[in-house]
Design a protein around this motif. Structure first.
Motif, PDB file in Angstrom:
ATOM      1  N   VAL A  33       0.843  -1.204   0.000  1.00  0.00           N
ATOM      2  CA  VAL A  33       0.000   0.000   0.000  1.00  0.00           C
ATOM      3  C   VAL A  33       0.875   1.249   0.000  1.00  0.00           C
ATOM      4  N   SER A  34       2.010   1.192   0.700  1.00  0.00           N
ATOM      5  CA  SER A  34       2.909   2.342   0.655  1.00  0.00           C
ATOM      6  C   SER A  34       3.482   2.503  -0.742  1.00  0.00           C
ATOM      7  N   GLY A  35       3.795   1.370  -1.391  1.00  0.00           N
ATOM      8  CA  GLY A  35       4.331   1.428  -2.747  1.00  0.00           C
ATOM      9  C   GLY A  35       3.324   2.000  -3.718  1.00  0.00           C
ATOM     10  N   VAL A  36       2.069   1.570  -3.599  1.00  0.00           N
ATOM     11  CA  VAL A  36       1.024   2.090  -4.486  1.00  0.00           C
ATOM     12  C   VAL A  36       0.852   3.580  -4.249  1.00  0.00           C
ATOM     13  N   SER A  37       0.819   3.957  -2.972  1.00  0.00           N
ATOM     14  CA  SER A  37       0.651   5.366  -2.630  1.00  0.00           C
ATOM     15  C   SER A  37       1.810   6.182  -3.187  1.00  0.00           C
ATOM     16  N   ALA A  38       3.041   5.671  -3.012  1.00  0.00           N
ATOM     17  CA  ALA A  38       4.221   6.384  -3.513  1.00  0.00           C
ATOM     18  C   ALA A  38       4.164   6.492  -5.030  1.00  0.00           C
ATOM     19  N   THR A  39       3.705   5.431  -5.705  1.00  0.00           N
ATOM     20  CA  THR A  39       3.672   5.447  -7.163  1.00  0.00           C
ATOM     21  C   THR A  39       2.609   6.401  -7.683  1.00  0.00           C
ATOM     22  N   ILE A  40       1.437   6.393  -7.048  1.00  0.00           N
ATOM     23  CA  ILE A  40       0.333   7.182  -7.582  1.00  0.00           C
ATOM     24  C   ILE A  40       0.482   8.660  -7.224  1.00  0.00           C
ATOM     25  N   PHE A  41       0.830   8.931  -5.972  1.00  0.00           N
ATOM     26  CA  PHE A  41       0.829  10.328  -5.536  1.00  0.00           C
ATOM     27  C   PHE A  41       2.214  10.949  -5.473  1.00  0.00           C
ATOM     28  N   LEU A  42       3.244  10.125  -5.222  1.00  0.00           N
ATOM     29  CA  LEU A  42       4.576  10.690  -5.014  1.00  0.00           C
ATOM     30  C   LEU A  42       5.533  10.369  -6.145  1.00  0.00           C
ATOM     31  N   GLY A  43       4.986   9.953  -7.299  1.00  0.00           N
ATOM     32  CA  GLY A  43       5.859   9.825  -8.454  1.00  0.00           C
ATOM     33  C   GLY A  43       6.626   8.532  -8.582  1.00  0.00           C
ATOM     34  N   GLY A  44       6.429   7.575  -7.701  1.00  0.00           N
ATOM     35  CA  GLY A  44       7.143   6.308  -7.835  1.00  0.00           C
ATOM     36  C   GLY A  44       8.639   6.504  -7.862  1.00  0.00           C
ATOM     37  N   TRP A  45       9.284   5.970  -8.913  1.00  0.00           N
ATOM     38  CA  TRP A  45      10.738   6.139  -8.990  1.00  0.00           C
ATOM     39  C   TRP A  45      11.137   7.490  -9.582  1.00  0.00           C
ATOM     40  N   MET A  46      10.151   8.285  -9.963  1.00  0.00           N
ATOM     41  CA  MET A  46      10.461   9.584 -10.568  1.00  0.00           C
ATOM     42  C   MET A  46      11.069  10.529  -9.527  1.00  0.00           C
ATOM     43  N   PRO A  47      12.270  11.082  -9.809  1.00  0.00           N
ATOM     44  CA  PRO A  47      12.866  12.025  -8.847  1.00  0.00           C
ATOM     45  C   PRO A  47      11.995  13.265  -8.706  1.00  0.00           C
ATOM     46  N   PHE A  48      12.267  14.053  -7.687  1.00  0.00           N
ATOM     47  CA  PHE A  48      11.487  15.267  -7.471  1.00  0.00           C
ATOM     48  C   PHE A  48      11.751  16.241  -8.605  1.00  0.00           C
ATOM     49  N   HIS A  49      10.739  16.488  -9.403  1.00  0.00           N
ATOM     50  CA  HIS A  49      10.887  17.380 -10.544  1.00  0.00           C
ATOM     51  C   HIS A  49       9.902  18.526 -10.430  1.00  0.00           C
ATOM     52  N   ILE A  50      10.344  19.692 -10.909  1.00  0.00           N
ATOM     53  CA  ILE A  50       9.399  20.787 -11.113  1.00  0.00           C
ATOM     54  C   ILE A  50       9.534  21.169 -12.566  1.00  0.00           C
ATOM     55  N   GLY A  51       8.436  21.110 -13.295  1.00  0.00           N
ATOM     56  CA  GLY A  51       8.482  21.325 -14.731  1.00  0.00           C
ATOM     57  C   GLY A  51       9.182  22.626 -15.079  1.00  0.00           C
TER      58      GLY A  51
END
Lengths: 408, 174
Positions: free
Chosen positions: A272-290
């Motif tokens: 559930v933490s993994g799903v939450s991280a993937t859906i809301f926190l970008g999963g493996w995507m680093p912190f990006h600001i467009g």
């Protein structure tokens, strides 16, 4: 080496290429890849069990001004290994009047349900055992199998406390599943996809928790609450409620069968933490600001899988923190909270999210993430129609990256 | 590979279906039903119907079977200590009906030329499913969708009415 750290998708492709060159028979290569993924996932599950139990005990101890396990290994690191050995050596007791088949089946159902979900999560680019274009739906569906394991365990034990715990657990999980699914829908509305890979890719400009104004954060909070309930964690642990029900549905289980339930619980927390991280926190995507490329490149220096596991572990810590912060809810409070508060709020969140997504009122919505409505393709001669929304798309067969099922 | 998986899933489905109808213990039958439904979900996956497969697991296994289990646990005599044998004429009628259905299906399957699919199978995207469900066009299913929603609302209202029971309003007023 660089590929191994940062471009895991290239690493996997390279490995596949080398295997194909060495062996030459496609289905053998596929079989090797499947076996490798299976072994890796089994390894992950067991390591997770060990590490998370240790972390849980340490977190609990430090929150109570204690040290926790310290004797076995440095800072008690090997304590779980010792405990596992102990559990393996323990006598396996089966109650006299238990329904043997179901009694043996219950821990298996529970563990299998949570283990299967591990294969859907994207751990890093290309590191995803199974890629379906409805992966999220699959995870939601399969994790609901866990209820059956709990009900089966409670009934087959032939013990009234087990039975009561199981009934409560079933009611609780079924109720909170709705809020959890609705909360995940808020982000799905913005991405327009149920594919974990696409969902991660859609967060290249920023994570949905802040890119979707307010609703992203709301959805995240609702999902955290509902998923804690789904894992039967305190404050929602009326399934086990030590003070009322002995140990709830697994009262009669001992040795490795008990360990299976325990392991399943920790794998569930991770999922559930993994799903939450993937859906809301970008999963493996680093912190990006467009647009802010300099900043993005700095964050890109951290390998994607470190991002994923970092986010997941942070969320796991929050779930463990809950346990020492909130008292257990009563059964009626639990139901009131879900049906009279959480559900209406999640419905409202989804409604607002739908308006925001169709209006394009969210950060970096240059390309409309919500797919433009189009006439459904004719059913007889199905043609791929969604060409613009997600760039290139692969159609058809199991869309699998790390491992693919060969299609004959 | 796919052929092997097809036979594996089919065998699993048939075996668990046999288990469901023969076993006396209702709870065990429910567990067998999970096997049937999961095997069928696997068969759907083999023809690339991922959405259908996911919905099958979610609705049937996660919803219907759980409900069945609840009903079994709350209402029925689960273990069924004494086995009730049906009367001979009932057995005969049941056997005849089963045989008739089997021949009907066999004839229907045999007489129709299914042929080989011209278009390679592919899984529909969420966008397509969404537009198909809500589109008022020729290929849309908006009317069935709305009718189902109405039926569900009616069911929910009915369930709440029954659960509240007669006179519960007065009790709350006090």
């Amino acid at each position: 080496m660089r590929d191994f750290l940062y471009h895991t998708d290239r690493f996997v492709l390279d490995l596949t290429q080398r295997l194909t060159d060495a062996i030459g028979i496609p289905w053998v290569v596929e079989l090797i890849k499947m076996a490798a993924a299976a072994v890796l996932l089994v390894g992950l599950a067991s390591v997770l069990g060990m590490v998370l139990i240790w972390i849980e005990r340490k977190v609990a101890a430090h929150m109570q001004q204690r040290l926790g396990p310290m004797r076995v290994g440095p800072h008690g690191l090997l304590q779980t290994v010792a405990d596992t050995l102990k559990l393996l050596a323990k006598e396996d007791i089966t109650p006299k009047n238990a329904d043997i088949i179901i009694y043996y089946l219950a821990p298996l159902i529970t563990f299998a349900a949570s283990f299967v979900c591990l294969s859907f999560l994207p751990y890093a680019p290309g590191m995803q055992a199974v890629r379906f274009n409805v992966g999220l739906l699959f995870v939601l569906g399969i994790s609901s199998l866990g209820v059956l394991g709990i009900l089966a365990a409670g009934w087959s034990s032939n013990n009234k406390w087990s039975m009561l715990g199981a009934m409560r657990g079933g009611a609780q999980i079924i109720s909170y599943e709705l809020s959890a699914a609705l909360a995940l829908l808020t982000a799905v509305i913005f991405t327009g996809s149920l594919d974990f890979h696409d969902i991660v890719e859609s967060q290249r400009e920023g994570w949905w928790i802040w890119r979707a104004p307010v609703v992203g954060l709301l959805g995240f909070v609702i999902y955290t609450i509902a998923s804690t309930a789904e894992c039967n964690r305190t404050p929602f642990d009326i399934v086990e409620g030590e003070s009322e029900l002995a140990a709830g549905f697994h009262t009669e289980y001992s040795a490795m069968k008990f360990a299976m339930f325990f392991l399943a619980e920790f794998v569930n927390i991770f999922i559930v933490s993994g799903v939450s991280a993937t859906i809301f926190l970008g999963g493996w995507m680093p912190f990006h600001i467009g647009g802010m490329d300099g900043l993005n490149h700095v964050f890109d220096l951290i390998p994607p899988w470190v991002w994923f596991f970092g986010k997941v572990m942070a969320l796991v810590f929050v779930v463990m923190w809950f346990r020492w912060t909130f008292p257990r809810l009563r059964v009626d409070q639990l139901m009131h909270f879900e049906w009279k508060f959480l559900m209406p709020v999640s419905f409202a969140t989804v409604a607002v999210a739908a308006v925001l997504a169709t209006g394009g009122w969210y950060f970096f919505s240059a390309t409309p993430a919500a797919p433009v409505p189009q006439v459904a393709p004719k059913h007889e001669n199905a043609k791929p129609t969604a060409s613009g929304a997600h760039g290139e798309r692969t159609w058809g067969t199991f869309r699998v990256q790390a491992v693919s099922f060969p299609n004959v | 590979m796919n052929t092997f998986l097809f036979y594996l899933f089919s065998a699993a489905a048939l075996l668990s279906a046999y288990f469901v109808v023969t076993v006396h213990n209702l709870f065990r039958a429910a567990m067998g039903l999970i096997g049937v439904l999961l095997s069928i979900a696997g068969l759907y996956l083999l023809v690339d119907a991922q959405f259908l497969s996911a919905v099958q697991i979610m609705v049937y296994v996660g919803g219907i079977v759980v409900l069945i289990v609840y009903v079994v646990l709350l209402v029925a005599d689960v273990a069924q200590k004494q086995v009730h044998h049906a009367a001979t004429w009932r057995k005969a009628v049941a056997g005849f009906l089963a045989a008739a259905l089997f021949t009907l299906l066999a004839v229907a399957a045999h007489s129709h030329d299914f042929g080989v699919a011209q278009v390679p199978a592919r899984s529909a995207s969420v966008t397509e499913i969404g537009t198909a469900l809500l589109s008022p066009e020729r290929n849309g299913y908006v009317l069935p969708f709305e009718v189902i929603s109405l039926v569900l609302v009616a069911a929910i209202v009915g369930a709440i009415t029954i659960a509240r029971g007669a006179g519960s309003d007065k009790k709350e007023a006090k």
